[in-house]
Design a protein around this motif. Structure first.
Motif, PDB file in Angstrom:
ATOM      1  N   ARG A 127      -3.962 -13.471  -2.555  1.00 52.67           N
ATOM      2  CA  ARG A 127      -2.562 -14.084  -2.386  1.00 52.67           C
ATOM      3  C   ARG A 127      -2.621 -15.296  -1.463  1.00 52.67           C
ATOM      4  N   SER A 128      -3.597 -16.044  -1.159  1.00 53.05           N
ATOM      5  CA  SER A 128      -3.757 -17.006  -0.351  1.00 53.05           C
ATOM      6  C   SER A 128      -3.285 -16.955   1.059  1.00 53.05           C
ATOM      7  N   PRO A 129      -3.773 -15.850   1.900  1.00 54.27           N
ATOM      8  CA  PRO A 129      -3.410 -15.819   3.187  1.00 54.27           C
ATOM      9  C   PRO A 129      -3.491 -16.849   4.066  1.00 54.27           C
ATOM     10  N   GLY A 130      -4.757 -17.209   4.378  1.00 51.32           N
ATOM     11  CA  GLY A 130      -4.848 -18.328   5.148  1.00 51.32           C
ATOM     12  C   GLY A 130      -4.055 -19.543   5.098  1.00 51.32           C
ATOM     13  N   VAL A 131      -3.642 -19.976   3.656  1.00 49.66           N
ATOM     14  CA  VAL A 131      -3.050 -21.150   3.312  1.00 49.66           C
ATOM     15  C   VAL A 131      -1.294 -20.613   3.620  1.00 49.66           C
ATOM     16  N   GLN A 132      -0.998 -19.332   3.209  1.00 44.60           N
ATOM     17  CA  GLN A 132       0.380 -19.227   3.292  1.00 44.60           C
ATOM     18  C   GLN A 132       0.594 -19.185   4.788  1.00 44.60           C
ATOM     19  N   LEU A 133      -0.402 -18.678   5.616  1.00 38.62           N
ATOM     20  CA  LEU A 133      -0.172 -18.808   7.113  1.00 38.62           C
ATOM     21  C   LEU A 133       0.213 -20.123   7.554  1.00 38.62           C
ATOM     22  N   LEU A 134      -0.832 -21.122   7.193  1.00 37.01           N
ATOM     23  CA  LEU A 134      -0.892 -22.576   7.906  1.00 37.01           C
ATOM     24  C   LEU A 134       0.338 -23.269   7.118  1.00 37.01           C
ATOM     25  N   LYS A 135       0.346 -23.433   5.615  1.00 34.47           N
ATOM     26  CA  LYS A 135       1.352 -24.190   5.067  1.00 34.47           C
ATOM     27  C   LYS A 135       2.636 -23.685   5.157  1.00 34.47           C
ATOM     28  N   HIS A 136       3.184 -22.514   4.829  1.00 36.45           N
ATOM     29  CA  HIS A 136       4.361 -21.778   5.051  1.00 36.45           C
ATOM     30  C   HIS A 136       4.935 -21.506   6.302  1.00 36.45           C
ATOM     31  N   GLY A 137       3.846 -20.598   6.976  1.00 37.14           N
ATOM     32  CA  GLY A 137       4.422 -19.810   8.173  1.00 37.14           C
ATOM     33  C   GLY A 137       4.353 -20.870   9.480  1.00 37.14           C
ATOM     34  N   THR A 138       3.614 -22.060   9.514  1.00 38.68           N
ATOM     35  CA  THR A 138       3.341 -22.871  10.680  1.00 38.68           C
ATOM     36  C   THR A 138       3.629 -24.349  10.253  1.00 38.68           C
ATOM     37  N   LEU A 139       3.367 -24.996   9.460  1.00 34.80           N
ATOM     38  CA  LEU A 139       3.716 -26.416   9.090  1.00 34.80           C
ATOM     39  C   LEU A 139       4.867 -26.571   8.667  1.00 34.80           C
ATOM     40  N   GLU A 140       5.369 -25.897   7.491  1.00 34.12           N
ATOM     41  CA  GLU A 140       6.734 -26.134   6.856  1.00 34.12           C
ATOM     42  C   GLU A 140       7.780 -25.625   7.707  1.00 34.12           C
ATOM     43  N   PHE A 141       7.343 -24.503   8.363  1.00 33.70           N
ATOM     44  CA  PHE A 141       8.259 -23.850   9.239  1.00 33.70           C
ATOM     45  C   PHE A 141       8.634 -25.059  10.297  1.00 33.70           C
ATOM     46  N   PHE A 163       9.178 -26.332  17.258  1.00 29.32           N
ATOM     47  CA  PHE A 163      10.593 -25.898  16.610  1.00 29.32           C
ATOM     48  C   PHE A 163      11.370 -25.327  17.868  1.00 29.32           C
ATOM     49  N   SER A 164      12.513 -25.163  17.640  1.00 32.19           N
ATOM     50  CA  SER A 164      13.323 -24.598  18.636  1.00 32.19           C
ATOM     51  C   SER A 164      14.213 -23.160  17.999  1.00 32.19           C
ATOM     52  N   TYR A 165      14.440 -22.355  18.533  1.00 30.90           N
ATOM     53  CA  TYR A 165      15.241 -21.413  18.018  1.00 30.90           C
ATOM     54  C   TYR A 165      16.918 -21.706  18.037  1.00 30.90           C
ATOM     55  N   GLN A 166      17.542 -21.306  17.175  1.00 30.81           N
ATOM     56  CA  GLN A 166      19.171 -21.522  17.208  1.00 30.81           C
ATOM     57  C   GLN A 166      19.828 -20.303  17.117  1.00 30.81           C
ATOM     58  N   LYS A 167      20.740 -20.606  18.062  1.00 30.18           N
ATOM     59  CA  LYS A 167      21.684 -19.161  18.078  1.00 30.18           C
ATOM     60  C   LYS A 167      22.480 -19.016  16.695  1.00 30.18           C
ATOM     61  N   HIS A 168      22.453 -17.906  16.311  1.00 32.09           N
ATOM     62  CA  HIS A 168      23.130 -17.419  15.276  1.00 32.09           C
ATOM     63  C   HIS A 168      22.754 -17.949  13.868  1.00 32.09           C
ATOM     64  N   SER A 169      21.441 -18.299  13.908  1.00 33.34           N
ATOM     65  CA  SER A 169      20.494 -18.636  12.542  1.00 33.34           C
ATOM     66  C   SER A 169      19.438 -18.221  12.818  1.00 33.34           C
ATOM     67  N   PRO A 170      18.627 -17.905  11.573  1.00 33.19           N
ATOM     68  CA  PRO A 170      17.386 -17.221  11.221  1.00 33.19           C
ATOM     69  C   PRO A 170      16.427 -18.317  11.120  1.00 33.19           C
ATOM     70  N   PHE A 171      17.166 -19.665  11.028  1.00 31.46           N
ATOM     71  CA  PHE A 171      16.443 -20.870  10.768  1.00 31.46           C
ATOM     72  C   PHE A 171      15.956 -21.604  12.068  1.00 31.46           C
ATOM     73  N   PRO A 172      14.866 -22.187  12.278  1.00 26.61           N
ATOM     74  CA  PRO A 172      14.642 -22.852  13.105  1.00 26.61           C
ATOM     75  C   PRO A 172      15.066 -24.466  13.353  1.00 26.61           C
ATOM     76  N   LYS A 173      15.051 -25.243  14.465  1.00 24.90           N
ATOM     77  CA  LYS A 173      15.373 -26.549  14.538  1.00 24.90           C
ATOM     78  C   LYS A 173      13.881 -26.999  14.265  1.00 24.90           C
ATOM     79  N   GLN A 174      13.939 -27.884  13.220  1.00 25.25           N
ATOM     80  CA  GLN A 174      12.271 -28.144  12.989  1.00 25.25           C
ATOM     81  C   GLN A 174      12.091 -29.511  13.836  1.00 25.25           C
ATOM     82  N   LEU A 175      11.068 -29.720  14.734  1.00 25.80           N
ATOM     83  CA  LEU A 175      10.748 -30.631  15.717  1.00 25.80           C
ATOM     84  C   LEU A 175       9.684 -31.613  15.172  1.00 25.80           C
TER      85      LEU A 175
END
Length: 195
Positions: free
Chosen positions: A144-158, A108-120
């Motif tokens: 609340r599925s912390p391991g899955v949340q971390l990998l699925k949402h916090g890493t892969l989808e991010f 990923f890369s950070y984008q100025k003025h946006s909380p959302f990354p550029k997804q690479l």
């Protein structure tokens, strides 16, 4: 359509049930014509610490196994993560590998003025195969599925990888052999379909 599949084994024990699932998936996908690499994190040599975070001033040298991991991810159409839920999360070595591999500028890369990354890593899909001693309902609703949340949402989808599908194999310690064998067959079916 044949695809490049990267199977990531996140269990340190090469004789674990996770290893059986990962190897069965890999062999079935190869037989169906897919190009498959089984990456066993426990066999890689790298510093588990991201020593300077994402500092621009101090860059941490990437070991050959980290560079190889990034190349395998870059070339993969589909990623499969196989790991146990330990303390409702994942083994330390898998988390360390994620920290060292999914870096800014690669994933990923950070984008100025946006909380959302550029997804690479857009255009890739993933599957998570997770084993646990707890019942799935307890892991999902009480933990609340912390391991899955971390990998699925916090890493892969991010980083743009989606969809990310999850398959749970629960109460492993208490299951009879015929159930464990049935789940190995399930992994084989998923591998043969490349899903």
């Amino acid at each position: 359509m044949n695809q490049n599949i990267l199977v990531v084994l996140g269990h340190p024990n090469p004789n674990s049930y996770c290893a059986q699932l990962a190897e069965t998936y890999s062999e079935a996908a190869k037989k169906s014509g897919d190009s498959v690499t089984l990456l066993k994190i426990g066999e890689l040599n790298f510093d588990y610490n991201l020593n300077h975070g994402y500092s621009k001033d101090k860059k941490q040298e990437l070991e050959p196994d980290i560079i190889k991991s990034q190349m395998l991810i870059q070339n993969a159409d589909h990623l499969v993560f196989v790991y146990p839920s330990w303390w409702a999360s994942m083994p330390a070595m898998l988390k360390a590998w994620i920290d060292r591999v999914f870096l800014p500028g690669f994933a990923f890369s950070y984008q100025k003025h946006s909380p959302f990354p550029k997804q690479l890593l857009k255009g890739k899909t993933a599957r998570i195969l997770i084993t646990m001693d707890a019942p799935t309902w307890y892991y999902k609703w009480f933990n609340r599925s912390p391991g899955v949340q971390l990998l699925k949402h916090g890493t892969l989808e991010f980083c743009g990888i989606k969809p990310v599908k999850v398959t749970y194999f629960d109460q492993i310690r208490f299951r009879k052999q015929n159930t464990l064998d049935k789940w190995i067959k399930k992994s084989e079916r998923m591998g043969s379909r490349g899903e």
